[in-house]
Design an enzyme around this catalytic site. Structure first.
Site, PDB file in Angstrom:
ATOM      1  N   ARG A  30       0.872  -1.178   0.000  1.00 51.11           N
ATOM      2  CA  ARG A  30       0.000   0.000   0.000  1.00 51.11           C
ATOM      3  C   ARG A  30       0.902   1.217   0.000  1.00 51.11           C
ATOM      4  O   ARG A  30       1.821   1.319   0.811  1.00 51.11           O
ATOM      5  CB  ARG A  30      -0.885   0.004   1.238  1.00 51.11           C
ATOM      6  CG  ARG A  30      -1.728   1.258   1.363  1.00 51.11           C
ATOM      7  CD  ARG A  30      -3.192   0.944   1.118  1.00 51.11           C
ATOM      8  NE  ARG A  30      -3.953   2.146   0.843  1.00 51.11           N
ATOM      9  CZ  ARG A  30      -4.405   2.980   1.765  1.00 51.11           C
ATOM     10  NH1 ARG A  30      -4.157   2.770   3.031  1.00 51.11           N
ATOM     11  NH2 ARG A  30      -5.109   4.032   1.414  1.00 51.11           N
ATOM     12  N   GLU A  38     -11.401   3.607  -4.417  1.00 52.21           N
ATOM     13  CA  GLU A  38     -11.448   2.160  -4.617  1.00 52.21           C
ATOM     14  C   GLU A  38     -12.059   1.868  -5.985  1.00 52.21           C
ATOM     15  O   GLU A  38     -12.664   2.742  -6.609  1.00 52.21           O
ATOM     16  CB  GLU A  38     -12.276   1.500  -3.513  1.00 52.21           C
ATOM     17  CG  GLU A  38     -11.787   1.805  -2.111  1.00 52.21           C
ATOM     18  CD  GLU A  38     -10.362   1.378  -1.861  1.00 52.21           C
ATOM     19  OE1 GLU A  38      -9.959   0.305  -2.336  1.00 52.21           O
ATOM     20  OE2 GLU A  38      -9.637   2.124  -1.193  1.00 52.21           O
ATOM     21  N   ARG A  72      -0.880  -5.690   4.611  1.00 47.35           N
ATOM     22  CA  ARG A  72      -0.142  -5.107   3.488  1.00 47.35           C
ATOM     23  C   ARG A  72       1.054  -4.318   4.009  1.00 47.35           C
ATOM     24  O   ARG A  72       0.972  -3.655   5.038  1.00 47.35           O
ATOM     25  CB  ARG A  72      -1.035  -4.159   2.679  1.00 47.35           C
ATOM     26  CG  ARG A  72      -2.222  -4.838   2.046  1.00 47.35           C
ATOM     27  CD  ARG A  72      -3.116  -3.849   1.359  1.00 47.35           C
ATOM     28  NE  ARG A  72      -3.701  -2.932   2.351  1.00 47.35           N
ATOM     29  CZ  ARG A  72      -4.681  -2.073   2.092  1.00 47.35           C
ATOM     30  NH1 ARG A  72      -5.184  -1.993   0.876  1.00 47.35           N
ATOM     31  NH2 ARG A  72      -5.163  -1.294   3.034  1.00 47.35           N
TER      32      ARG A  72
END
Length: 79
Positions: A30, A38, A72
C-alpha cells in the site's frame, strides 16, 4: 526503514500494488501517504490506470516501516 525490491506484477487500485521479489515472494504494498478511490468508487478505474502507467512491469524499491491491519506492507515506492 526496511527495503524490498522487485517487479510490479499487479495493480489492484490507485494505491495498492503487488511486487514480486527475486525470491519469487509476492508482497502486497500500500503506497504510504496516498488515498485513492477504490475500484467501485467514482474515478477508481482512472486512479488504477494512472498508477499502472507509472509502475506496472517495472523494477521498484519499497522503503517501508510497517504493515497495515490487512497485512499489506505500507511504504514509499521508488521506480
Amino acid at each position: 526503514a526496511a527495503e524490498l525490491a522487485g517487479q510490479v506484477v499487479g495493480v489492484l487500485d490507485g494505491d495498492t500494488i503487488d511486487v514480486l521479489t527475486p525470491t519469487k515472494a509476492q508482497v502486497r504494498v500500500r503506497l504510504a501517504g496516498i488515498d485513492a478511490p477504490e475500484k467501485g468508487q467514482p474515478f477508481g478505474n482512472v486512479a488504477k490506470k494512472a498508477l499502472s502507467e507509472f509502475v506496472f512491469g517495472k523494477q521498484v524499491i519499497v522503503e517501508w516501516q510497517k504493515k497495515d491491519r490487512y497485512g499489506r506492507t505500507v511504504g514509499k515506492v521508488i521506480v
